[in-house]
Design a protein around this motif. Structure first.
Motif, short mmCIF file in Angstrom:
data_model
loop_
_atom_site.label_atom_id
_atom_site.label_comp_id
_atom_site.label_asym_id
_atom_site.label_seq_id
_atom_site.Cartn_x
_atom_site.Cartn_y
_atom_site.Cartn_z
N ARG A 132 0.84 -1.20 0.00
CA ARG A 132 0.00 0.00 0.00
C ARG A 132 0.88 1.25 0.00
N ILE A 133 0.23 2.40 -0.20
CA ILE A 133 0.92 3.68 -0.19
C ILE A 133 0.85 4.26 1.21
N PRO A 134 1.97 4.37 1.92
CA PRO A 134 1.94 4.91 3.29
C PRO A 134 1.51 6.38 3.28
N ASP A 135 1.00 6.82 4.40
CA ASP A 135 0.57 8.22 4.54
C ASP A 135 1.75 9.18 4.37
N THR A 136 2.95 8.69 4.68
CA THR A 136 4.13 9.56 4.60
C THR A 136 4.75 9.59 3.20
N GLU A 137 4.21 8.78 2.28
CA GLU A 137 4.75 8.70 0.93
C GLU A 137 4.24 9.88 0.10
N THR A 138 5.15 10.69 -0.39
CA THR A 138 4.78 11.91 -1.14
C THR A 138 4.69 11.70 -2.64
N LYS A 139 5.30 10.61 -3.14
CA LYS A 139 5.34 10.38 -4.58
C LYS A 139 4.35 9.30 -5.03
N GLY A 140 3.53 8.82 -4.10
CA GLY A 140 2.50 7.85 -4.47
C GLY A 140 3.01 6.46 -4.77
N ARG A 141 4.17 6.12 -4.26
CA ARG A 141 4.74 4.80 -4.51
C ARG A 141 4.18 3.77 -3.53
N VAL A 142 3.96 2.57 -4.05
CA VAL A 142 3.48 1.47 -3.21
C VAL A 142 4.65 0.86 -2.46
N HIS A 143 4.51 0.72 -1.14
CA HIS A 143 5.54 0.12 -0.31
C HIS A 143 5.09 -1.28 0.13
N THR A 144 6.06 -2.14 0.36
CA THR A 144 5.79 -3.50 0.82
C THR A 144 6.36 -3.68 2.22
N SER A 145 5.54 -4.13 3.14
CA SER A 145 5.95 -4.37 4.52
C SER A 145 5.41 -5.72 4.98
N PRO A 164 -4.12 -1.12 -3.22
CA PRO A 164 -4.52 -0.50 -4.48
C PRO A 164 -5.51 -1.35 -5.27
N GLN A 165 -5.40 -2.68 -5.17
CA GLN A 165 -6.28 -3.58 -5.92
C GLN A 165 -7.44 -4.12 -5.09
N ASN A 166 -7.52 -3.68 -3.81
CA ASN A 166 -8.57 -4.18 -2.92
C ASN A 166 -8.55 -5.71 -2.88
N ARG A 167 -7.34 -6.27 -2.87
CA ARG A 167 -7.17 -7.71 -3.03
C ARG A 167 -6.46 -8.31 -1.83
N ILE A 168 -6.90 -9.52 -1.45
CA ILE A 168 -6.20 -10.30 -0.43
C ILE A 168 -6.02 -11.71 -0.98
N THR A 169 -4.78 -12.19 -0.97
CA THR A 169 -4.46 -13.49 -1.56
C THR A 169 -3.72 -14.35 -0.55
#
Length: 410
Positions: free
Chosen positions: A231-244, A363-368
């Motif tokens: 997901r895109i963290p609240d602190t992300e300014t460039k709209g990049r998806v982060h993985t945690s 972003p995809q509203n997906r859980i796998t």
């Protein structure tokens, strides 16, 4: 007329399930193969010979025990008969259904002019019977798989952040809230045995959720593993998806017959080292002012449990012993399962992304779930606890299929 009367006897066994779509041909080389597109495969309704033999052996055991009970009551034998009763019932239904299916296939393939007119009806009811046999087969397989020894216990769920810094801590807290909401949905009693939040309060450093509901371990035990979020963290300014990632460990609460102090008495003298210290971190006026925190070290295994959630040293000590027993029980069971090669380790070894069991993609509203390859597009429903059962059902079905595969190899 004789053929029609004989067919009527067969048809009584078959409840209406689905409607036939068009005419089909019976292939005599593969007697259960019918030339049409449908969901039921050619072997989905047939038990393997190995499982059929196992089921019949258990039926013989049940019959023998029932005869012995007629000579004199024995509680252990009576319980065993009770557990085998459903399997025996399903096996009888399966054998009767298979015999009827054999007759229907023969009738549909008959060249006799009088029986030829019943071809379409026989094919239709053969399809209906196959559908019914799928459920009977699955029920037999479920009863052949040995239940988990702690399936009926309550449980602890441990959570901690993995890779991803502050975003991982936030995700760990999201998972904690998901399990709490799931408990609320099912009206399960729960409490926090231990919880440490980040300084901002929006993330979880570590937490242990205690679920006081019989069978909760059996239902949630496959939640153990590394959960990954994209997901895109609240602190992300460039709209990049982060993985945690976040790690989840599910432990059985070992029954102490209502006596919480029995957990402490179950250890030999000198087996556990107890350290008393002052609480640390945010938590109120008692932090750093009272010696209420407890740390237990199990010397033979090196397992350490620290507890400081309560103001009371006595309560922290009780909870720590319960969690220590749970970890040891899970450790012993996992070692046995590995030795017997009958199951794979379901607990977390690392919090690396490669060990993931499930991905939550915002972003995809997906859980796998990567174990059973099941995907649903209701991420928020799952995180609210309302749709989590759909995911749990899929994982349980996968786990049962894996156990059935192992039964077929033994």
């Amino acid at each position: 007329m004789l053929a029609r009367c004989r067919y009527t006897i067969f048809a009584r066994f078959i409840p209406p399930v689905i409607a036939i779509r068009g005419r089909a041909n019976i292939q005599l080389i593969r007697p259960y193969s019918i030339d049409r597109n449908e969901e039921v495969g050619e072997t989905d309704f047939i038990l393997s010979e190995i499982l059929l033999d196992k089921a019949r052996d258990l039926r013989d055991e049940c019959s023998k025990l029932s005869t012995e009970l007629e000579q004199g009551y024995d509680n252990e034998k009576a319980l065993r008969v009770s557990k085998l009763a459903q399997l025996v019932k399903n096996l009888t239904e399966y054998e009767e259904a298979k015999q009827t299916l054999d007759e229907l296939v023969e009738l549909a393939a008959s060249e006799d002019p009088e029986e030829k007119e019943l071809h379409d009806e026989a094919v239709e009811d053969a399809h209906k019977l196959r559908e019914q046999m799928v459920g009977i087969k699955q029920s037999i397989e479920m009863n052949l798989v040995a239940p988990h020894p702690f399936a009926d216990h309550s449980c602890f769920i441990e959570l901690r952040p993995g890779i991803g810094g502050s975003e991982a801590a936030i995700f760990a807290k999201d998972l904690l809230e998901m399990y709490q909401k799931y408990c609320v949905t099912h009206k399960w009693r729960f409490s926090m045995a231990e919880q440490t939040l980040t300084e901002s309060g929006d993330g979880l450093v570590s937490g242990i959720l205690m679920i006081d509901e019989s069978g909760s371990y059996g239902r949630l035990r496959f939640e153990g593993g590394v959960h990954r979020v994209q997901r895109i963290p609240d602190t992300e300014t460039k709209g990049r998806v982060h993985t945690s990632t976040a790690a989840v460990i599910v432990l059985p609460n070992i029954d102490t017959n209502g006596d919480i102090n029995a957990a402490e008495r179950s250890f030999a003298p000198g087996e556990v080292r107890v350290d008393i210290m002052r609480s640390r971190g945010a938590g109120g006026q008692h932090v750093n002012t009272t010696d209420s925190a407890v740390r237990l070290t199990h010397l033979p295994t090196g397992i350490v449990v620290a507890m400081q959630d309560s103001r009371s040293q006595h309560q922290n000590r009780e909870k720590a012993y319960l969690i220590l027993r749970a970890r040891l029980a899970e450790r012993e069971l996992t070692a046995k399962m590995e030795k017997d090669r009958q199951a794979r380790t379901s607990q977390v070894t690392t919090t690396d992304r490669s060990d993931k069991i499930r991905t939550y993609n915002y972003p995809q509203n997906r859980i796998t779930d990567h174990r059973c390859a099941f995907t649903m597009y209701d991420l928020q429903g799952c995180l609210s606890g309302e749709s989590l059962d759909v995911m749990l059902d899929s994982v349980e079905k996968w786990a049962q299929d894996e156990e059935v595969k192992k039964l077929n190899l033994t």
